[in-house]
Design a protein around this motif. Structure first.
Motif, PDB file in Angstrom:
ATOM      1  N   LEU A   1      48.839  35.614  32.980  1.00  0.00           N
ATOM      2  CA  LEU A   1      49.776  35.145  32.916  1.00  0.00           C
ATOM      3  C   LEU A   1      50.557  34.477  32.169  1.00  0.00           C
TER       4      LEU A   1
ATOM      5  N   CYS B   1      60.019  40.094  35.413  1.00  0.00           N
ATOM      6  CA  CYS B   1      58.634  39.869  35.208  1.00  0.00           C
ATOM      7  C   CYS B   1      58.363  41.416  34.893  1.00  0.00           C
TER       8      CYS B   1
ATOM      9  N   SER C   1      50.328  30.131  28.788  1.00  0.00           N
ATOM     10  CA  SER C   1      49.802  31.565  29.297  1.00  0.00           C
ATOM     11  C   SER C   1      48.013  30.327  30.364  1.00  0.00           C
TER      12      SER C   1
ATOM     13  N   ALA D   1      49.406  42.529  40.584  1.00  0.00           N
ATOM     14  CA  ALA D   1      50.273  41.453  40.707  1.00  0.00           C
ATOM     15  C   ALA D   1      50.851  41.644  41.578  1.00  0.00           C
TER      16      ALA D   1
ATOM     17  N   PHE E   1      45.985  34.636  41.274  1.00  0.00           N
ATOM     18  CA  PHE E   1      46.156  35.585  39.901  1.00  0.00           C
ATOM     19  C   PHE E   1      44.989  35.670  39.030  1.00  0.00           C
TER      20      PHE E   1
ATOM     21  N   VAL F   1      50.672  39.855  32.836  1.00  0.00           N
ATOM     22  CA  VAL F   1      52.489  39.696  33.518  1.00  0.00           C
ATOM     23  C   VAL F   1      53.064  38.690  32.667  1.00  0.00           C
ATOM     24  N   CYS F   2      54.314  39.062  32.082  1.00  0.00           N
ATOM     25  CA  CYS F   2      54.756  37.884  31.286  1.00  0.00           C
ATOM     26  C   CYS F   2      55.987  37.595  32.086  1.00  0.00           C
TER      27      CYS F   2
ATOM     28  N   LEU G   1      57.617  33.317  36.786  1.00  0.00           N
ATOM     29  CA  LEU G   1      56.235  32.653  37.445  1.00  0.00           C
ATOM     30  C   LEU G   1      55.688  31.640  37.702  1.00  0.00           C
TER      31      LEU G   1
END
Length: 212
Positions: A162, A198, A170, A206, A157, A177-178, A184
Protein backbone atom coordinates in the motif's frame (compact mmCIF):
# COMPACT_ATOMS: atom_id res chain seq x y z
CA UNK A 1 -10.43 3.25 34.16
CA UNK A 2 -9.76 5.95 31.55
CA UNK A 3 -6.78 7.28 29.63
CA UNK A 4 -5.65 10.36 27.74
CA UNK A 5 -6.64 11.06 24.15
CA UNK A 6 -4.00 11.42 21.44
CA UNK A 7 -4.19 14.50 19.16
CA UNK A 8 -6.98 15.90 21.32
CA UNK A 9 -7.24 19.21 19.44
CA UNK A 10 -7.88 17.30 16.22
CA UNK A 11 -10.39 15.04 17.95
CA UNK A 12 -12.24 18.11 19.22
CA UNK A 13 -12.26 19.68 15.75
CA UNK A 14 -13.61 16.49 14.18
CA UNK A 15 -16.38 16.17 16.77
CA UNK A 16 -17.48 19.76 16.36
CA UNK A 17 -17.22 19.62 12.57
CA UNK A 18 -19.25 16.43 12.35
CA UNK A 19 -21.94 17.86 14.62
CA UNK A 20 -22.16 20.93 12.40
CA UNK A 21 -22.33 18.81 9.23
CA UNK A 22 -25.20 16.72 10.58
CA UNK A 23 -27.28 19.55 12.02
CA UNK A 24 -29.49 19.81 8.93
CA UNK A 25 -30.19 16.10 8.42
CA UNK A 26 -33.80 15.08 7.87
CA UNK A 27 -35.39 12.22 9.84
CA UNK A 28 -35.10 10.01 6.76
CA UNK A 29 -31.40 10.78 6.50
CA UNK A 30 -30.85 9.76 10.13
CA UNK A 31 -32.42 6.40 9.29
CA UNK A 32 -30.13 5.84 6.27
CA UNK A 33 -28.01 2.66 6.45
CA UNK A 34 -24.37 3.56 7.08
CA UNK A 35 -21.30 1.74 5.75
CA UNK A 36 -21.35 -0.29 8.98
CA UNK A 37 -23.56 -3.30 8.21
CA UNK A 38 -26.77 -3.11 10.21
CA UNK A 39 -26.05 0.38 11.58
CA UNK A 40 -28.01 3.49 10.63
CA UNK A 41 -26.53 6.98 10.62
CA UNK A 42 -28.30 7.47 13.96
CA UNK A 43 -26.59 4.37 15.37
CA UNK A 44 -23.13 5.53 14.26
CA UNK A 45 -23.51 8.94 15.89
CA UNK A 46 -24.78 7.29 19.06
CA UNK A 47 -21.68 5.09 19.05
CA UNK A 48 -19.41 8.14 18.72
CA UNK A 49 -20.93 9.69 21.86
CA UNK A 50 -19.88 6.66 23.91
CA UNK A 51 -16.16 7.33 23.58
CA UNK A 52 -15.81 9.38 26.78
CA UNK A 53 -18.52 7.53 28.68
CA UNK A 54 -17.39 3.89 28.64
CA UNK A 55 -15.63 2.19 31.52
CA UNK A 56 -13.55 -0.97 31.18
CA UNK A 57 -15.71 -3.05 33.58
CA UNK A 58 -18.95 -2.02 31.84
CA UNK A 59 -17.49 -2.69 28.38
CA UNK A 60 -16.15 -6.10 29.40
CA UNK A 61 -19.53 -6.97 30.89
CA UNK A 62 -21.25 -6.01 27.64
CA UNK A 63 -18.77 -8.10 25.64
CA UNK A 64 -19.39 -11.07 27.91
CA UNK A 65 -23.16 -10.58 27.49
CA UNK A 66 -22.62 -10.64 23.73
CA UNK A 67 -20.94 -14.03 23.96
CA UNK A 68 -17.44 -12.59 23.71
CA UNK A 69 -18.19 -10.83 20.41
CA UNK A 70 -16.76 -7.29 20.65
CA UNK A 71 -18.37 -6.06 17.43
CA UNK A 72 -21.79 -7.33 18.52
CA UNK A 73 -21.38 -5.67 21.91
CA UNK A 74 -20.54 -2.31 20.34
CA UNK A 75 -23.45 -2.64 17.93
CA UNK A 76 -25.84 -3.42 20.78
CA UNK A 77 -24.60 -0.42 22.77
CA UNK A 78 -24.91 1.90 19.78
CA UNK A 79 -28.48 0.83 18.98
CA UNK A 80 -29.54 1.13 22.61
CA UNK A 81 -28.13 4.64 22.82
CA UNK A 82 -29.76 5.60 19.52
CA UNK A 83 -33.07 4.40 20.91
CA UNK A 84 -32.57 6.41 24.09
CA UNK A 85 -31.54 9.74 22.52
CA UNK A 86 -32.95 11.75 19.64
CA UNK A 87 -30.51 12.91 16.94
CA UNK A 88 -30.53 16.51 18.21
CA UNK A 89 -29.64 15.30 21.71
CA UNK A 90 -26.73 13.25 20.37
CA UNK A 91 -25.37 16.25 18.49
CA UNK A 92 -25.45 18.28 21.72
CA UNK A 93 -23.54 15.47 23.44
CA UNK A 94 -20.99 15.32 20.61
CA UNK A 95 -20.33 19.04 21.00
CA UNK A 96 -20.17 18.87 24.81
CA UNK A 97 -17.58 16.07 24.72
CA UNK A 98 -15.48 17.69 21.97
CA UNK A 99 -12.44 18.50 24.12
CA UNK A 100 -12.86 15.86 26.83
CA UNK A 101 -9.48 14.20 27.40
CA UNK A 102 -10.76 10.73 28.22
CA UNK A 103 -10.85 7.44 26.37
CA UNK A 104 -11.48 3.82 27.22
CA UNK A 105 -8.27 2.51 28.82
CA UNK A 106 -8.33 -0.67 26.73
CA UNK A 107 -8.18 1.38 23.52
CA UNK A 108 -5.18 3.04 21.87
CA UNK A 109 -4.51 6.76 22.23
CA UNK A 110 -5.28 7.38 18.55
CA UNK A 111 -8.41 5.20 18.50
CA UNK A 112 -10.79 8.12 19.22
CA UNK A 113 -9.45 10.09 16.23
CA UNK A 114 -9.40 7.04 13.98
CA UNK A 115 -12.96 6.21 15.02
CA UNK A 116 -14.13 9.72 14.19
CA UNK A 117 -12.40 9.89 10.80
CA UNK A 118 -13.67 6.50 9.67
CA UNK A 119 -17.17 6.77 11.07
CA UNK A 120 -17.58 10.24 9.56
CA UNK A 121 -17.13 8.55 6.17
CA UNK A 122 -19.46 5.71 7.20
CA UNK A 123 -22.05 8.47 7.47
CA UNK A 124 -21.07 10.84 4.68
CA UNK A 125 -20.63 8.37 1.81
CA UNK A 126 -24.13 6.79 1.97
CA UNK A 127 -25.63 10.29 2.30
CA UNK A 128 -23.77 11.49 -0.78
CA UNK A 129 -21.97 14.15 1.25
CA UNK A 130 -18.34 15.17 1.12
CA UNK A 131 -16.29 15.23 4.30
CA UNK A 132 -12.55 15.66 3.94
CA UNK A 133 -10.00 13.50 5.70
CA UNK A 134 -7.05 15.84 6.34
CA UNK A 135 -3.72 14.12 5.69
CA UNK A 136 -2.21 15.48 8.90
CA UNK A 137 -4.95 13.69 10.87
CA UNK A 138 -5.41 10.59 8.75
CA UNK A 139 -1.73 9.67 8.35
CA UNK A 140 -0.98 9.09 12.06
CA UNK A 141 -4.14 6.98 12.25
CA UNK A 142 -3.12 4.97 9.19
CA UNK A 143 0.25 4.20 10.79
CA UNK A 144 -1.56 3.29 14.00
CA UNK A 145 -4.10 0.89 12.51
CA UNK A 146 -1.53 -0.78 10.27
CA UNK A 147 0.42 -1.76 13.38
CA UNK A 148 -2.66 -2.69 15.47
CA UNK A 149 -3.23 -6.48 15.46
CA UNK A 150 -6.87 -6.09 16.49
CA UNK A 151 -7.67 -4.13 13.30
CA UNK A 152 -6.09 -6.72 11.03
CA UNK A 153 -5.05 -4.30 8.27
CA UNK A 154 -1.59 -5.79 7.71
CA UNK A 155 -3.09 -9.29 7.60
CA UNK A 156 -5.88 -8.27 5.21
CA UNK A 157 -3.38 -6.78 2.77
CA UNK A 158 -0.63 -9.38 3.19
CA UNK A 159 1.32 -9.81 -0.05
CA UNK A 160 0.41 -6.32 -1.26
CA UNK A 161 2.14 -2.97 -1.01
CA UNK A 162 0.00 0.00 0.00
CA UNK A 163 1.38 3.41 -0.97
CA UNK A 164 -0.01 6.86 -0.28
CA UNK A 165 -0.23 9.20 -3.26
CA UNK A 166 -0.34 12.35 -1.12
CA UNK A 167 2.13 11.55 1.69
CA UNK A 168 5.39 9.74 2.33
CA UNK A 169 3.95 6.43 3.49
CA UNK A 170 3.97 2.86 2.25
CA UNK A 171 3.72 -0.56 3.86
CA UNK A 172 3.87 -4.17 2.77
CA UNK A 173 5.50 -5.90 -0.18
CA UNK A 174 4.00 -7.04 -3.47
CA UNK A 175 1.68 -5.65 -6.16
CA UNK A 176 0.83 -2.06 -5.37
CA UNK A 177 -2.38 -0.39 -4.22
CA UNK A 178 -1.95 3.37 -4.41
CA UNK A 179 -4.34 6.08 -3.24
CA UNK A 180 -4.83 9.09 -0.96
CA UNK A 181 -4.11 8.60 2.73
CA UNK A 182 -7.80 9.03 3.56
CA UNK A 183 -8.82 6.28 1.14
CA UNK A 184 -6.14 3.93 2.47
CA UNK A 185 -7.28 4.66 6.03
CA UNK A 186 -10.80 3.55 5.15
CA UNK A 187 -9.53 0.39 3.47
CA UNK A 188 -7.22 -0.39 6.39
CA UNK A 189 -10.23 -0.13 8.69
CA UNK A 190 -12.17 -2.64 6.61
CA UNK A 191 -14.14 -0.32 4.31
CA UNK A 192 -14.01 -1.48 0.71
CA UNK A 193 -15.33 1.96 -0.28
CA UNK A 194 -11.82 3.28 0.35
CA UNK A 195 -10.52 1.31 -2.63
CA UNK A 196 -12.74 3.36 -4.94
CA UNK A 197 -10.14 6.13 -4.90
CA UNK A 198 -7.20 3.77 -5.41
CA UNK A 199 -5.44 2.20 -8.36
CA UNK A 200 -2.46 -0.07 -8.99
CA UNK A 201 -1.76 -3.61 -10.11
CA UNK A 202 -2.75 -4.98 -6.70
CA UNK A 203 -6.19 -3.35 -6.64
CA UNK A 204 -8.14 -6.35 -7.97
CA UNK A 205 -6.50 -8.60 -5.38
CA UNK A 206 -7.30 -6.10 -2.63
CA UNK A 207 -10.95 -5.99 -3.68
CA UNK A 208 -11.04 -9.77 -3.63
CA UNK A 209 -9.90 -9.80 -0.02
CA UNK A 210 -13.07 -7.92 0.94
CA UNK A 211 -15.31 -10.13 -1.18
CA UNK A 212 -14.00 -13.21 0.59
Amino acid sequence: MSARVGMLDDVAAERLGLADDLADLTPDAWSTPSLCPGWTVHDVVAHLTLSTRQSVPWTLWRVARAGGDLERAFADMARERAAAFRPAELLVQLREMAGVDRRLAMSGELDPLNDLLVHSQDIAIPLGRRRDLPVERALPCLRHVWAAPCVGAAKRFAGLRLRASDADWSAGEGPEVCGPVGALLLAANGRVAGLGACDGDGLATARGRFAS
